[in-house]
Design an enzyme around this catalytic site. Structure first.
Site, short mmCIF file in Angstrom:
data_model
loop_
_atom_site.label_atom_id
_atom_site.label_comp_id
_atom_site.label_asym_id
_atom_site.label_seq_id
_atom_site.Cartn_x
_atom_site.Cartn_y
_atom_site.Cartn_z
N CYS A 160 -47.14 29.90 17.19
CA CYS A 160 -45.89 30.63 17.40
C CYS A 160 -45.86 31.90 16.54
O CYS A 160 -46.09 31.83 15.32
CB CYS A 160 -44.69 29.76 17.05
N CYS A 171 -38.61 31.86 11.67
CA CYS A 171 -37.64 30.95 12.28
C CYS A 171 -37.60 29.66 11.47
O CYS A 171 -38.62 29.17 10.99
CB CYS A 171 -38.08 30.68 13.71
N CYS A 215 -39.86 29.56 22.92
CA CYS A 215 -39.97 28.42 21.99
C CYS A 215 -40.95 27.42 22.57
O CYS A 215 -40.70 26.85 23.65
CB CYS A 215 -38.62 27.77 21.76
N GLN A 275 -31.16 11.85 22.74
CA GLN A 275 -32.37 12.22 22.01
C GLN A 275 -33.06 13.37 22.74
O GLN A 275 -33.15 13.38 23.97
CB GLN A 275 -33.32 11.03 21.90
N GLU A 326 -18.38 3.88 20.50
CA GLU A 326 -18.66 5.30 20.28
C GLU A 326 -17.33 6.03 20.14
O GLU A 326 -16.42 5.82 20.93
CB GLU A 326 -19.46 5.86 21.45
N ASP A 343 -27.09 3.02 15.40
CA ASP A 343 -27.85 4.27 15.50
C ASP A 343 -26.95 5.41 15.04
O ASP A 343 -26.49 6.21 15.85
CB ASP A 343 -28.31 4.46 16.95
N CYS A 349 -32.31 8.38 11.52
CA CYS A 349 -33.01 9.67 11.57
C CYS A 349 -33.16 10.27 10.17
O CYS A 349 -33.55 11.43 10.04
CB CYS A 349 -32.27 10.64 12.49
#
Length: 426
Positions: free
Chosen positions: A67, A73, A154, A262, A312, A356, A382
């Site tokens: 890139c 970036c 990208c 995701q 949720e 999650d 994560c």
């Protein structure tokens, strides 16, 4: 003042680490074995942060980043490392983070779930925009700033997103008030259909609406506009949302504009398969899925359980989850739009709890888990730091870690997803 430094290792956050004058020095975009010249940008009592000034002697681990804006970036940290090196370091750093806390026995760690594709994997990308004297600039923020680096392409984005983005960059200069557009979100379905969500200042909605509708019709994509909070999202052209499939036989998930999913669909399928295998359901269990989103884990688990409850806090995601259950003829999943905190206490007893949470983790939920003490807990995380924090009260109060596995959903970055399985001992 600059000085030479030998990079010894990589750290969480993706930076290389060396030592100078008795202090640890963290330098981004470096590799173990690099000899560099660097400059301190921020000094702390026990460590310094520095920037790379010159690569004096490159490490044998390095490759040429493909890139042209890598290092400017802020999106990628590890393009200069071959993918195998990236995956090995992610696995090592993940293990070290949790082993230091003494929460996971060595035999519980499983090898990292490597990505099949290191490029073109993202099905959702947020492009930042700003108006300059030379015209509209679109791309990504420079690391640690709100300065937009002009990014023509990208390499992480799926091809349909790259194609639409290329056209939008041209069209932005023709927008009636481009200075009022701070961000454009572009996402795509598994079949390549593209959705563009334009963020704009509220007072410019009327002026931008016809331009975006016309651009979408000519560009062949779905278009929506957001002026403020997600509740302001307005569909302008085409059918809302993207679709992706999980599980076997396939479950089709529809995710509304602005909804969360995701960003790596292929790796998400690997993660869903791991969750299903770890749950080891027999068809009679009652399961709770906290932070369930549109049903990514809920629906595959419901196929194998007696009943599943999904929680949720974002109501549009719950509406999508209910629609996804109906679309896939799954009738034993109930969904509730409410906070995860306290849900375990409000909805009875469960044999298995899956959570999650976002990057901030789920520490308030640990109290609920210890109050109800489900037999099995699956934690998708994560962030290994908040995972370690949240595991501590469970491991110290009668739960043991059966397995702990990182998954690479984000090649070219230091970020890692993971699945931890806990069982009640007492």
């Amino acid at each position: 003042m600059t000085f030479e430094l030998e990079i010894e290792t990589l750290t969480l956050g993706g930076r290389g680490l060396g030592r100078h004058a008795g202090k640890a020095v963290f330098v981004p975009y470096t590799a173990p074995g690099d000899r560099i010249r660097c400059r301190v940008t921020r000094s702390h009592r026990h460590y310094d942060e520095a920037e790379l000034v010159e690569l004096v002697l490159p490490s044998a681990l390095r490759r040429q980043p493909p890139c042209p804006v890598f290092g400017l970036c802020g999106g990628c940290q590890w393009q200069h490392l071959p993918y195998e090196v990236q995956a090995n370091w992610k696995e090592q750093l993940f293990r070290e983070q949790l082993q230091r806390a003494g929460l996971v026995p060595p035999e519980a760690f499983l090898p990292i779930g490597r990505a099949a594709a290191e490029w073109g994997y993202r099905n959702r990308v947020q492009f930042k925009c700003r108006q300059t004297t030379q015209g509209v600039v679109a791309g990504f923020y420079r690391h640690g700033s709100h300065f937009v680096i002009d990014t023509p392409d990208c390499l992480l984005a799926a091809r349909p997103i790259r194609n639409v983005y290329a056209g939008l960059r041209t069209e932005l200069s023709r927008a009636p008030q481009p200075e009022a557009i701070p961000q454009i979100d572009i996402s795509c379905s598994d079949n390549g259909n593209v959705v563009v969500l334009l963020h704009a200042l509220p007072e410019t909605r009327g002026a931008l609406r016809p331009w975006l509708q016309d651009t979408a019709r000519r560009g062949g994509f779905v278009a929506a506009m957001q002026c403020g909070r997600k509740e302001s999202i307005e569909l302008l052209c085409g059918d809302a949302g993207i679709e992706t499939s999980i599980d076997l036989p396939p479950v089709t998930l529809k995710i509304g504009v602005g909804g969360f999913a995701q960003v790596n669909p292929e790796q998400n399928r690997q993660l869903v398969d791991a969750v299903v295998a770890a749950a080891a359901l027999t068809g009679c269990e009652r399961v709770l899925d906290l932070y369930c989103g549109v049903g990514n884990f809920t629906l595959p688990l419901a196929r194998r359980a007696g009943a599943v409850v999904g929680i949720e806090n974002y109501a549009p995601a719950i509406a999508d989850a209910i629609g996804n259950a109906a679309r896939n003829a799954i009738s034993n999943a109930a969904f509730h739009a409410e906070p995860a905190e306290g849900a375990l206490l409000r909805h009875g007893t469960f044999d298995l709890v899956l959570l999650d949470p976002p990057r901030t983790g789920a520490y308030p939920i640990m109290r609920d888990l210890l109050a109800r003490r489900p037999r099995r807990i699956l934690y998708v995380s994560c962030d290994p730091a908040t995972l370690g924090r949240d595991l501590k009260p469970l491991v110290h109060n009668g739960y043991r870690v059966v397995s702990c596995q990182p998954f690479d959903l984000f090649p070219q970055t230091w970020h890692t997803e993971s699945l931890t399985v806990l069982e009640r001992e007492l």
